[in-house]
Scaffold this active site. Sequence first.
Site, mmCIF file in Angstrom:
data_model
loop_
_atom_site.group_PDB
_atom_site.id
_atom_site.type_symbol
_atom_site.label_atom_id
_atom_site.label_comp_id
_atom_site.label_asym_id
_atom_site.label_seq_id
_atom_site.Cartn_x
_atom_site.Cartn_y
_atom_site.Cartn_z
ATOM 1 N N CYS A 67 0.843 -1.289 -0.114
ATOM 2 C CA CYS A 67 0.028 -0.093 -0.033
ATOM 3 C C CYS A 67 0.808 1.342 0.048
ATOM 4 O O CYS A 67 1.875 1.410 0.513
ATOM 5 C CB CYS A 67 -1.053 -0.069 1.341
ATOM 6 S SG CYS A 67 -1.783 1.342 1.306
ATOM 7 N N CYS A 71 0.342 4.932 7.029
ATOM 8 C CA CYS A 71 -0.320 4.895 8.194
ATOM 9 C C CYS A 71 0.564 4.185 9.362
ATOM 10 O O CYS A 71 0.873 3.007 9.054
ATOM 11 C CB CYS A 71 -1.625 4.032 7.941
ATOM 12 S SG CYS A 71 -2.565 4.630 6.721
ATOM 13 N N CYS A 74 0.173 0.195 10.227
ATOM 14 C CA CYS A 74 -0.085 -0.672 9.440
ATOM 15 C C CYS A 74 1.036 -1.533 8.843
ATOM 16 O O CYS A 74 1.731 -0.843 8.076
ATOM 17 C CB CYS A 74 -0.985 -0.016 8.205
ATOM 18 S SG CYS A 74 -1.477 -1.374 7.010
ATOM 19 N N CYS A 111 -16.281 -9.380 5.424
ATOM 20 C CA CYS A 111 -15.881 -7.981 5.198
ATOM 21 C C CYS A 111 -14.432 -8.274 4.534
ATOM 22 O O CYS A 111 -13.509 -8.903 4.615
ATOM 23 C CB CYS A 111 -15.461 -7.596 6.393
ATOM 24 S SG CYS A 111 -14.770 -6.117 6.324
ATOM 25 N N CYS A 142 -19.556 -6.441 3.706
ATOM 26 C CA CYS A 142 -18.942 -5.256 4.037
ATOM 27 C C CYS A 142 -17.628 -5.297 3.315
ATOM 28 O O CYS A 142 -17.003 -6.393 2.762
ATOM 29 C CB CYS A 142 -18.623 -5.351 5.570
ATOM 30 S SG CYS A 142 -17.655 -4.045 6.140
ATOM 31 N N CYS A 202 -19.573 1.703 8.683
ATOM 32 C CA CYS A 202 -18.795 0.984 9.861
ATOM 33 C C CYS A 202 -17.425 1.693 9.957
ATOM 34 O O CYS A 202 -16.599 2.084 9.177
ATOM 35 C CB CYS A 202 -18.364 -0.367 9.383
ATOM 36 S SG CYS A 202 -17.301 -1.268 10.752
ATOM 37 N N ARG A 274 -17.692 -2.953 18.194
ATOM 38 C CA ARG A 274 -16.943 -4.160 17.772
ATOM 39 C C ARG A 274 -15.921 -4.309 18.608
ATOM 40 O O ARG A 274 -14.982 -3.346 18.541
ATOM 41 C CB ARG A 274 -16.796 -4.493 16.435
ATOM 42 C CG ARG A 274 -15.987 -5.774 16.128
ATOM 43 C CD ARG A 274 -15.885 -6.078 14.655
ATOM 44 N NE ARG A 274 -17.281 -6.037 13.881
ATOM 45 C CZ ARG A 274 -17.611 -5.357 12.989
ATOM 46 N NH1 ARG A 274 -16.624 -4.640 12.280
ATOM 47 N NH2 ARG A 274 -18.615 -5.072 12.462
HETATM 48 N N1 SAM Z 1 -6.851 0.305 3.145
HETATM 49 C C1 SAM Z 1 -8.135 0.738 3.670
HETATM 50 C C2 SAM Z 1 -7.899 1.912 4.535
HETATM 51 O O1 SAM Z 1 -7.027 2.072 5.216
HETATM 52 O O2 SAM Z 1 -9.086 2.510 4.754
HETATM 53 C C3 SAM Z 1 -8.684 -0.512 4.285
HETATM 54 C C4 SAM Z 1 -7.991 -1.416 4.988
HETATM 55 S S1 SAM Z 1 -7.308 -0.754 6.533
HETATM 56 C C5 SAM Z 1 -6.094 -2.114 7.079
HETATM 57 C C6 SAM Z 1 -8.348 -1.088 7.664
HETATM 58 C C7 SAM Z 1 -8.330 -0.617 9.310
HETATM 59 O O3 SAM Z 1 -7.605 -1.629 9.850
HETATM 60 C C8 SAM Z 1 -7.390 0.745 9.619
HETATM 61 O O4 SAM Z 1 -8.208 1.897 9.313
HETATM 62 C C9 SAM Z 1 -7.102 0.537 11.026
HETATM 63 O O5 SAM Z 1 -8.033 0.904 11.741
HETATM 64 C C10 SAM Z 1 -7.076 -1.075 11.254
HETATM 65 N N2 SAM Z 1 -5.685 -1.680 11.379
HETATM 66 C C11 SAM Z 1 -4.747 -1.581 10.540
HETATM 67 N N3 SAM Z 1 -3.404 -2.181 11.030
HETATM 68 C C12 SAM Z 1 -3.791 -2.232 12.641
HETATM 69 C C13 SAM Z 1 -3.131 -2.551 13.524
HETATM 70 N N4 SAM Z 1 -1.746 -3.011 13.421
HETATM 71 N N5 SAM Z 1 -3.844 -2.743 14.774
HETATM 72 C C14 SAM Z 1 -4.974 -2.432 14.971
HETATM 73 N N6 SAM Z 1 -5.976 -1.782 13.692
HETATM 74 C C15 SAM Z 1 -5.300 -1.895 12.635
HETATM 75 C C1 DTB Z 2 -11.252 -2.615 11.626
HETATM 76 O O1 DTB Z 2 -11.600 -1.736 12.267
HETATM 77 N N1 DTB Z 2 -10.445 -3.520 11.948
HETATM 78 C C2 DTB Z 2 -9.951 -4.557 10.867
HETATM 79 C C3 DTB Z 2 -11.091 -4.035 9.878
HETATM 80 N N2 DTB Z 2 -11.656 -2.902 10.106
HETATM 81 C C4 DTB Z 2 -10.759 -3.990 8.533
HETATM 82 C C5 DTB Z 2 -8.660 -4.753 10.469
HETATM 83 C C6 DTB Z 2 -7.644 -4.991 11.463
HETATM 84 C C7 DTB Z 2 -6.384 -5.267 11.139
HETATM 85 C C8 DTB Z 2 -5.442 -5.625 12.036
HETATM 86 C C9 DTB Z 2 -4.055 -5.644 11.556
HETATM 87 C C10 DTB Z 2 -3.951 -6.573 10.429
HETATM 88 O O2 DTB Z 2 -4.451 -7.681 10.563
HETATM 89 O O3 DTB Z 2 -3.146 -6.393 9.444
HETATM 90 FE FE1 SF4 Z 3 -2.946 1.284 3.396
HETATM 91 FE FE2 SF4 Z 3 -2.730 -0.020 5.653
HETATM 92 FE FE3 SF4 Z 3 -3.267 2.657 5.600
HETATM 93 FE FE4 SF4 Z 3 -5.310 1.042 4.852
HETATM 94 S S1 SF4 Z 3 -4.471 1.218 6.855
HETATM 95 S S2 SF4 Z 3 -4.453 2.927 3.697
HETATM 96 S S3 SF4 Z 3 -3.784 -0.673 4.044
HETATM 97 S S4 SF4 Z 3 -1.376 1.613 5.058
#
Ligand code: SAM
Ligand code: DTB
Ligand code: SF4
Length: 328
Positions: A67, A71, A74, A111, A142, A202, A274
Amino acid sequence: MLKENTEQLSTIEHPSLRHDWCSEEIMTLFCTPLNDLIFQAQSLHRRFFDPNEIQLSTLLNIKQGGCSEDCAYCPQSARYNTDVEAESLLAIDQVVAAAKQARKQGASRFCMGAAWRSPKQRDFNRVLDMVGAVKSLGLETCATLGMLTQQQAISLKEAGLDYYNHNLDTSESYYTEIISTRTYQDRLQTLEFVRNAELHVCCGGIIGMGEDIDDRVGLLMVLANMPKHPESVPINLLIRVEGTPLASGAELDEFDMVRMIAVARLLMPASYVRLSAGRSDMSDALQALCFHAGANSIFYGEKLLTTDNPQRLKDEALFQRLGLRAKH
Ligand code: SAM
Ligand code: DTB
Ligand code: SF4
Protein backbone atom coordinates in the site's frame (compact mmCIF):
# COMPACT_ATOMS: atom_id res chain seq x y z
CA MET A 1 -37.80 -9.80 22.05
CA LEU A 2 -38.36 -6.44 20.34
CA LYS A 3 -35.55 -4.08 21.20
CA GLU A 4 -35.27 -0.37 20.64
CA ASN A 5 -32.52 -0.67 18.06
CA THR A 6 -34.82 -2.19 15.46
CA GLU A 7 -35.10 1.30 14.04
CA GLN A 8 -31.37 1.95 13.88
CA LEU A 9 -30.86 -0.40 10.97
CA SER A 10 -33.73 1.14 9.06
CA THR A 11 -33.51 4.71 7.84
CA ILE A 12 -34.91 6.37 10.97
CA GLU A 13 -32.94 6.62 14.18
CA HIS A 14 -34.39 6.08 17.62
CA PRO A 15 -35.54 9.48 18.97
CA SER A 16 -33.50 9.17 22.17
CA LEU A 17 -30.18 9.16 20.31
CA ARG A 18 -28.10 12.29 20.79
CA HIS A 19 -25.82 14.05 18.32
CA ASP A 20 -24.80 17.03 20.43
CA TRP A 21 -22.16 15.65 22.76
CA CYS A 22 -19.50 18.03 24.07
CA SER A 23 -16.00 16.95 25.01
CA GLU A 24 -16.46 17.75 28.74
CA GLU A 25 -19.41 15.36 29.01
CA ILE A 26 -17.48 12.60 27.26
CA MET A 27 -14.41 13.21 29.42
CA THR A 28 -16.62 12.92 32.50
CA LEU A 29 -17.71 9.48 31.29
CA PHE A 30 -14.09 8.42 30.76
CA CYS A 31 -13.29 9.52 34.33
CA THR A 32 -16.25 7.71 35.94
CA PRO A 33 -15.28 4.90 38.35
CA LEU A 34 -15.15 1.71 36.30
CA ASN A 35 -17.94 -0.08 38.18
CA ASP A 36 -20.32 2.83 37.64
CA LEU A 37 -19.32 3.22 34.01
CA ILE A 38 -19.86 -0.45 33.20
CA PHE A 39 -23.17 -0.49 35.07
CA GLN A 40 -24.44 2.49 33.07
CA ALA A 41 -23.23 1.05 29.78
CA GLN A 42 -24.68 -2.40 30.41
CA SER A 43 -28.01 -0.93 31.54
CA LEU A 44 -28.35 1.14 28.37
CA HIS A 45 -27.12 -1.76 26.24
CA ARG A 46 -30.03 -3.90 27.45
CA ARG A 47 -32.58 -1.33 26.29
CA PHE A 48 -31.37 -1.67 22.72
CA PHE A 49 -29.96 -5.19 22.40
CA ASP A 50 -30.19 -8.73 23.63
CA PRO A 51 -27.17 -8.71 25.99
CA ASN A 52 -26.23 -12.30 25.18
CA GLU A 53 -26.15 -12.00 21.41
CA ILE A 54 -22.94 -11.17 19.55
CA GLN A 55 -22.63 -10.33 15.87
CA LEU A 56 -19.83 -12.18 14.03
CA SER A 57 -17.96 -10.72 11.06
CA THR A 58 -15.29 -12.64 9.17
CA LEU A 59 -12.54 -10.72 7.41
CA LEU A 60 -10.78 -11.57 4.18
CA ASN A 61 -7.79 -9.65 2.86
CA ILE A 62 -8.64 -9.52 -0.84
CA LYS A 63 -5.57 -7.44 -1.70
CA GLN A 64 -2.61 -7.78 0.60
CA GLY A 65 0.28 -5.37 1.15
CA GLY A 66 2.13 -2.95 -1.09
CA CYS A 67 0.00 0.00 0.00
CA SER A 68 1.18 3.50 -0.92
CA GLU A 69 -0.03 5.07 2.35
CA ASP A 70 2.03 5.70 5.47
CA CYS A 71 -0.39 4.76 8.30
CA ALA A 72 2.07 4.25 11.15
CA TYR A 73 0.24 1.24 12.60
CA CYS A 74 -0.13 -0.72 9.39
CA PRO A 75 1.91 -3.75 8.36
CA GLN A 76 0.59 -3.44 4.77
CA SER A 77 2.21 -0.11 3.99
CA ALA A 78 4.92 -0.50 1.33
CA ARG A 79 7.00 2.05 3.26
CA TYR A 80 7.76 -0.25 6.18
CA ASN A 81 9.82 -3.36 6.29
CA THR A 82 7.41 -5.96 7.63
CA ASP A 83 6.91 -9.65 6.87
CA VAL A 84 3.86 -8.89 4.73
CA GLU A 85 4.37 -9.63 1.01
CA ALA A 86 2.54 -7.57 -1.61
CA GLU A 87 0.06 -9.71 -3.53
CA SER A 88 -2.42 -9.01 -6.30
CA LEU A 89 -6.19 -8.82 -5.98
CA LEU A 90 -7.74 -12.24 -5.30
CA ALA A 91 -9.86 -13.99 -7.91
CA ILE A 92 -13.61 -14.12 -7.35
CA ASP A 93 -13.55 -17.90 -6.85
CA GLN A 94 -11.13 -17.55 -3.95
CA VAL A 95 -13.36 -14.96 -2.31
CA VAL A 96 -16.51 -17.04 -2.78
CA ALA A 97 -14.78 -20.11 -1.28
CA ALA A 98 -13.73 -18.10 1.79
CA ALA A 99 -17.21 -16.61 2.16
CA LYS A 100 -18.85 -20.05 2.01
CA GLN A 101 -16.47 -21.25 4.70
CA ALA A 102 -17.27 -18.19 6.87
CA ARG A 103 -21.00 -18.82 6.45
CA LYS A 104 -20.58 -22.48 7.37
CA GLN A 105 -18.68 -21.48 10.50
CA GLY A 106 -21.46 -19.15 11.63
CA ALA A 107 -20.46 -15.64 10.55
CA SER A 108 -23.34 -13.36 9.55
CA ARG A 109 -21.18 -10.79 7.74
CA PHE A 110 -18.25 -11.10 5.38
CA CYS A 111 -15.86 -8.17 5.20
CA MET A 112 -13.48 -7.76 2.27
CA GLY A 113 -10.43 -5.56 2.92
CA ALA A 114 -7.96 -4.18 0.40
CA ALA A 115 -4.64 -2.45 1.06
CA TRP A 116 -5.36 0.50 -1.17
CA ARG A 117 -5.39 4.26 -0.81
CA SER A 118 -8.44 4.10 -3.09
CA PRO A 119 -9.66 1.56 -5.66
CA LYS A 120 -8.60 1.74 -9.33
CA GLN A 121 -11.35 1.19 -11.89
CA ARG A 122 -10.27 -2.23 -13.17
CA ASP A 123 -9.86 -3.64 -9.67
CA PHE A 124 -13.05 -1.95 -8.58
CA ASN A 125 -15.10 -3.77 -11.22
CA ARG A 126 -13.84 -7.08 -9.88
CA VAL A 127 -14.72 -6.03 -6.33
CA LEU A 128 -18.26 -5.24 -7.48
CA ASP A 129 -18.53 -8.80 -8.79
CA MET A 130 -17.17 -10.15 -5.50
CA VAL A 131 -19.77 -8.17 -3.54
CA GLY A 132 -22.60 -9.53 -5.70
CA ALA A 133 -21.32 -13.10 -5.38
CA VAL A 134 -20.96 -12.92 -1.58
CA LYS A 135 -24.35 -11.26 -1.19
CA SER A 136 -25.98 -14.06 -3.17
CA LEU A 137 -24.71 -16.55 -0.57
CA GLY A 138 -27.06 -14.91 1.92
CA LEU A 139 -24.32 -13.16 3.90
CA GLU A 140 -24.25 -9.49 4.84
CA THR A 141 -21.48 -7.83 2.89
CA CYS A 142 -18.90 -5.29 4.03
CA ALA A 143 -15.89 -3.81 2.23
CA THR A 144 -12.99 -1.59 3.21
CA LEU A 145 -11.13 -0.36 0.15
CA GLY A 146 -9.84 3.08 1.17
CA MET A 147 -11.19 6.38 -0.12
CA LEU A 148 -14.16 6.30 -2.49
CA THR A 149 -15.79 8.69 -4.92
CA GLN A 150 -19.53 9.28 -4.66
CA GLN A 151 -20.07 7.18 -7.77
CA GLN A 152 -18.04 4.28 -6.39
CA ALA A 153 -20.13 4.29 -3.19
CA ILE A 154 -23.32 4.19 -5.29
CA SER A 155 -21.95 1.36 -7.45
CA LEU A 156 -21.07 -0.68 -4.34
CA LYS A 157 -24.59 -0.20 -3.01
CA GLU A 158 -26.05 -1.29 -6.35
CA ALA A 159 -23.79 -4.36 -6.38
CA GLY A 160 -25.26 -5.50 -3.05
CA LEU A 161 -22.94 -4.01 -0.44
CA ASP A 162 -24.48 -3.56 3.01
CA TYR A 163 -21.65 -1.92 5.02
CA TYR A 164 -18.59 0.15 4.19
CA ASN A 165 -15.78 0.23 6.75
CA HIS A 166 -13.68 3.37 6.84
CA ASN A 167 -12.10 4.22 10.19
CA LEU A 168 -11.25 7.66 11.51
CA ASP A 169 -8.69 5.83 13.67
CA THR A 170 -8.14 8.65 16.23
CA SER A 171 -8.87 12.33 16.95
CA GLU A 172 -8.38 14.92 14.25
CA SER A 173 -5.39 16.42 16.06
CA TYR A 174 -3.57 13.12 16.71
CA TYR A 175 -4.32 11.87 13.19
CA THR A 176 -1.44 13.92 11.71
CA GLU A 177 1.01 12.05 13.97
CA ILE A 178 -0.16 8.74 12.49
CA ILE A 179 -0.86 9.39 8.78
CA SER A 180 0.49 12.06 6.47
CA THR A 181 -0.66 10.81 3.07
CA ARG A 182 -4.32 11.73 3.49
CA THR A 183 -6.27 14.03 5.75
CA TYR A 184 -9.02 13.62 8.32
CA GLN A 185 -11.18 15.65 5.96
CA ASP A 186 -10.56 13.06 3.20
CA ARG A 187 -11.83 10.36 5.55
CA LEU A 188 -14.92 12.35 6.49
CA GLN A 189 -15.62 13.00 2.82
CA THR A 190 -15.61 9.28 2.00
CA LEU A 191 -17.89 8.62 4.97
CA GLU A 192 -20.31 11.23 3.65
CA PHE A 193 -20.31 9.60 0.19
CA VAL A 194 -20.98 6.24 1.85
CA ARG A 195 -23.89 7.67 3.83
CA ASN A 196 -25.31 9.44 0.76
CA ALA A 197 -25.30 6.11 -1.06
CA GLU A 198 -27.43 4.66 1.78
CA LEU A 199 -24.81 2.15 2.75
CA HIS A 200 -24.48 1.30 6.44
CA VAL A 201 -21.44 2.94 7.97
CA CYS A 202 -18.81 0.97 9.87
CA CYS A 203 -16.42 3.47 11.44
CA GLY A 204 -14.23 3.40 14.51
CA GLY A 205 -10.60 3.58 15.51
CA ILE A 206 -7.58 2.25 17.30
CA ILE A 207 -6.38 2.72 20.86
CA GLY A 208 -2.85 2.15 22.11
CA MET A 209 -1.06 4.32 19.52
CA GLY A 210 0.32 6.72 22.14
CA GLU A 211 -2.76 8.94 22.06
CA ASP A 212 -4.10 10.48 25.26
CA ILE A 213 -7.61 10.39 26.68
CA ASP A 214 -8.47 13.66 24.91
CA ASP A 215 -7.84 11.93 21.59
CA ARG A 216 -10.16 9.07 22.50
CA VAL A 217 -12.76 11.64 23.55
CA GLY A 218 -12.19 13.47 20.24
CA LEU A 219 -12.67 10.35 18.13
CA LEU A 220 -15.85 9.25 19.90
CA MET A 221 -17.25 12.78 19.79
CA VAL A 222 -16.87 12.96 15.99
CA LEU A 223 -18.56 9.56 15.60
CA ALA A 224 -21.40 10.31 18.01
CA ASN A 225 -22.09 13.75 16.54
CA MET A 226 -22.39 12.54 12.96
CA PRO A 227 -25.88 13.22 11.56
CA LYS A 228 -26.50 9.49 11.94
CA HIS A 229 -24.42 7.23 14.18
CA PRO A 230 -22.32 4.61 12.38
CA GLU A 231 -24.28 1.37 12.59
CA SER A 232 -21.06 -0.43 13.44
CA VAL A 233 -18.20 0.97 15.56
CA PRO A 234 -15.02 -1.12 15.57
CA ILE A 235 -12.69 -0.47 18.49
CA ASN A 236 -9.27 -1.87 17.66
CA LEU A 237 -6.42 -2.37 20.09
CA LEU A 238 -3.19 -1.60 18.24
CA ILE A 239 -1.41 -4.74 17.11
CA ARG A 240 2.23 -3.74 17.34
CA VAL A 241 3.73 -5.24 14.22
CA GLU A 242 7.51 -5.49 13.84
CA GLY A 243 8.77 -3.06 11.21
CA THR A 244 5.99 -0.47 11.64
CA PRO A 245 6.79 2.86 13.35
CA LEU A 246 4.46 1.94 16.23
CA ALA A 247 6.03 -1.47 16.85
CA SER A 248 7.67 -0.52 20.13
CA GLY A 249 5.13 1.76 21.77
CA ALA A 250 4.17 1.42 25.43
CA GLU A 251 1.66 -1.25 26.34
CA LEU A 252 -1.83 -0.12 27.20
CA ASP A 253 -3.59 -0.51 30.54
CA GLU A 254 -6.11 -3.23 29.68
CA PHE A 255 -8.94 -1.40 31.39
CA ASP A 256 -8.56 1.40 28.81
CA MET A 257 -10.16 -0.94 26.28
CA VAL A 258 -13.09 -1.58 28.61
CA ARG A 259 -13.57 2.15 29.17
CA MET A 260 -13.40 2.92 25.46
CA ILE A 261 -16.09 0.34 24.73
CA ALA A 262 -18.31 1.48 27.59
CA VAL A 263 -18.15 5.13 26.49
CA ALA A 264 -18.81 4.18 22.85
CA ARG A 265 -21.83 2.19 24.04
CA LEU A 266 -23.17 5.14 26.07
CA LEU A 267 -22.74 7.63 23.21
CA MET A 268 -24.08 5.35 20.46
CA PRO A 269 -26.47 2.99 22.26
CA ALA A 270 -28.15 1.58 19.15
CA SER A 271 -24.92 0.82 17.27
CA TYR A 272 -22.99 -2.42 17.21
CA VAL A 273 -19.72 -1.83 19.08
CA ARG A 274 -17.10 -4.27 17.88
CA LEU A 275 -14.31 -5.59 20.04
CA SER A 276 -11.98 -5.69 17.05
CA ALA A 277 -8.24 -6.17 16.54
CA GLY A 278 -6.20 -7.22 19.55
CA ARG A 279 -8.33 -10.04 20.98
CA SER A 280 -5.46 -12.53 20.58
CA ASP A 281 -3.58 -10.63 23.26
CA MET A 282 -6.55 -10.38 25.62
CA SER A 283 -7.46 -12.82 28.35
CA ASP A 284 -10.90 -14.42 28.37
CA ALA A 285 -11.72 -12.38 31.47
CA LEU A 286 -10.85 -9.09 29.75
CA GLN A 287 -12.99 -9.99 26.74
CA ALA A 288 -15.87 -10.92 29.06
CA LEU A 289 -15.55 -7.51 30.70
CA CYS A 290 -15.62 -5.84 27.27
CA PHE A 291 -18.87 -7.68 26.46
CA HIS A 292 -20.23 -6.58 29.81
CA ALA A 293 -19.28 -2.99 28.95
CA GLY A 294 -21.41 -3.20 25.80
CA ALA A 295 -19.33 -4.77 23.03
CA ASN A 296 -21.67 -6.90 20.91
CA SER A 297 -19.67 -7.74 17.82
CA ILE A 298 -16.32 -9.38 17.05
CA PHE A 299 -14.14 -10.42 14.15
CA TYR A 300 -14.45 -14.18 13.96
CA GLY A 301 -11.96 -16.49 12.27
CA GLU A 302 -8.28 -17.25 12.65
CA LYS A 303 -7.01 -14.22 10.79
CA LEU A 304 -7.74 -10.50 10.68
CA LEU A 305 -6.06 -9.05 7.57
CA THR A 306 -2.43 -10.04 8.09
CA THR A 307 -2.31 -10.80 11.82
CA ASP A 308 -3.70 -13.55 14.02
CA ASN A 309 -7.12 -13.57 15.61
CA PRO A 310 -8.23 -16.18 18.20
CA GLN A 311 -8.85 -19.71 16.95
CA ARG A 312 -12.48 -20.39 16.12
CA LEU A 313 -12.73 -23.21 18.64
CA LYS A 314 -11.36 -20.95 21.35
CA ASP A 315 -14.05 -18.38 20.61
CA GLU A 316 -16.73 -21.04 20.56
CA ALA A 317 -15.58 -22.27 23.97
CA LEU A 318 -15.59 -18.71 25.31
CA PHE A 319 -19.14 -18.14 24.04
CA GLN A 320 -20.22 -21.40 25.65
CA ARG A 321 -18.69 -20.46 29.00
CA LEU A 322 -20.26 -17.00 28.93
CA GLY A 323 -23.63 -18.15 27.61
CA LEU A 324 -23.29 -15.99 24.51
CA ARG A 325 -24.96 -16.72 21.18
CA ALA A 326 -24.00 -15.69 17.65
CA LYS A 327 -26.46 -13.35 15.94
CA HIS A 328 -28.00 -14.88 12.80
N1 SAM B 1 -6.73 0.40 3.16
C1 SAM B 1 -8.01 0.69 3.64
C2 SAM B 1 -8.03 1.85 4.60
O1 SAM B 1 -7.03 2.09 5.27
O2 SAM B 1 -9.05 2.52 4.69
C3 SAM B 1 -8.71 -0.48 4.29
C4 SAM B 1 -7.93 -1.48 5.14
S1 SAM B 1 -7.22 -0.85 6.62
C5 SAM B 1 -6.05 -2.11 7.03
C6 SAM B 1 -8.52 -0.96 7.79
C7 SAM B 1 -8.26 -0.56 9.22
O3 SAM B 1 -7.53 -1.57 9.92
C8 SAM B 1 -7.47 0.68 9.51
O4 SAM B 1 -8.18 1.85 9.33
C9 SAM B 1 -7.12 0.48 10.98
O5 SAM B 1 -8.12 1.03 11.81
C10 SAM B 1 -7.09 -1.04 11.13
N2 SAM B 1 -5.72 -1.51 11.40
C11 SAM B 1 -4.72 -1.63 10.51
N3 SAM B 1 -3.58 -2.06 11.10
C12 SAM B 1 -3.87 -2.22 12.40
C13 SAM B 1 -3.11 -2.63 13.54
N4 SAM B 1 -1.80 -2.92 13.44
N5 SAM B 1 -3.71 -2.69 14.75
C14 SAM B 1 -5.02 -2.37 14.85
N6 SAM B 1 -5.79 -1.97 13.82
C15 SAM B 1 -5.22 -1.88 12.62
C1 DTB C 1 -11.25 -2.71 11.53
O1 DTB C 1 -11.66 -1.75 12.24
N1 DTB C 1 -10.34 -3.58 11.92
C2 DTB C 1 -10.08 -4.55 10.88
C3 DTB C 1 -11.10 -4.14 9.78
N2 DTB C 1 -11.69 -2.96 10.32
C4 DTB C 1 -10.70 -4.04 8.40
C5 DTB C 1 -8.66 -4.67 10.48
C6 DTB C 1 -7.72 -4.97 11.62
C7 DTB C 1 -6.36 -5.15 11.05
C8 DTB C 1 -5.36 -5.58 12.05
C9 DTB C 1 -4.00 -5.69 11.47
C10 DTB C 1 -3.86 -6.73 10.38
O2 DTB C 1 -4.35 -7.88 10.52
O3 DTB C 1 -3.18 -6.43 9.39
FE1 SF4 D 1 -2.84 1.25 3.36
FE2 SF4 D 1 -2.77 0.10 5.76
FE3 SF4 D 1 -3.20 2.70 5.56
FE4 SF4 D 1 -5.11 0.99 4.74
S1 SF4 D 1 -4.37 1.25 6.83
S2 SF4 D 1 -4.39 2.83 3.66
S3 SF4 D 1 -3.82 -0.67 3.96
S4 SF4 D 1 -1.32 1.63 4.96
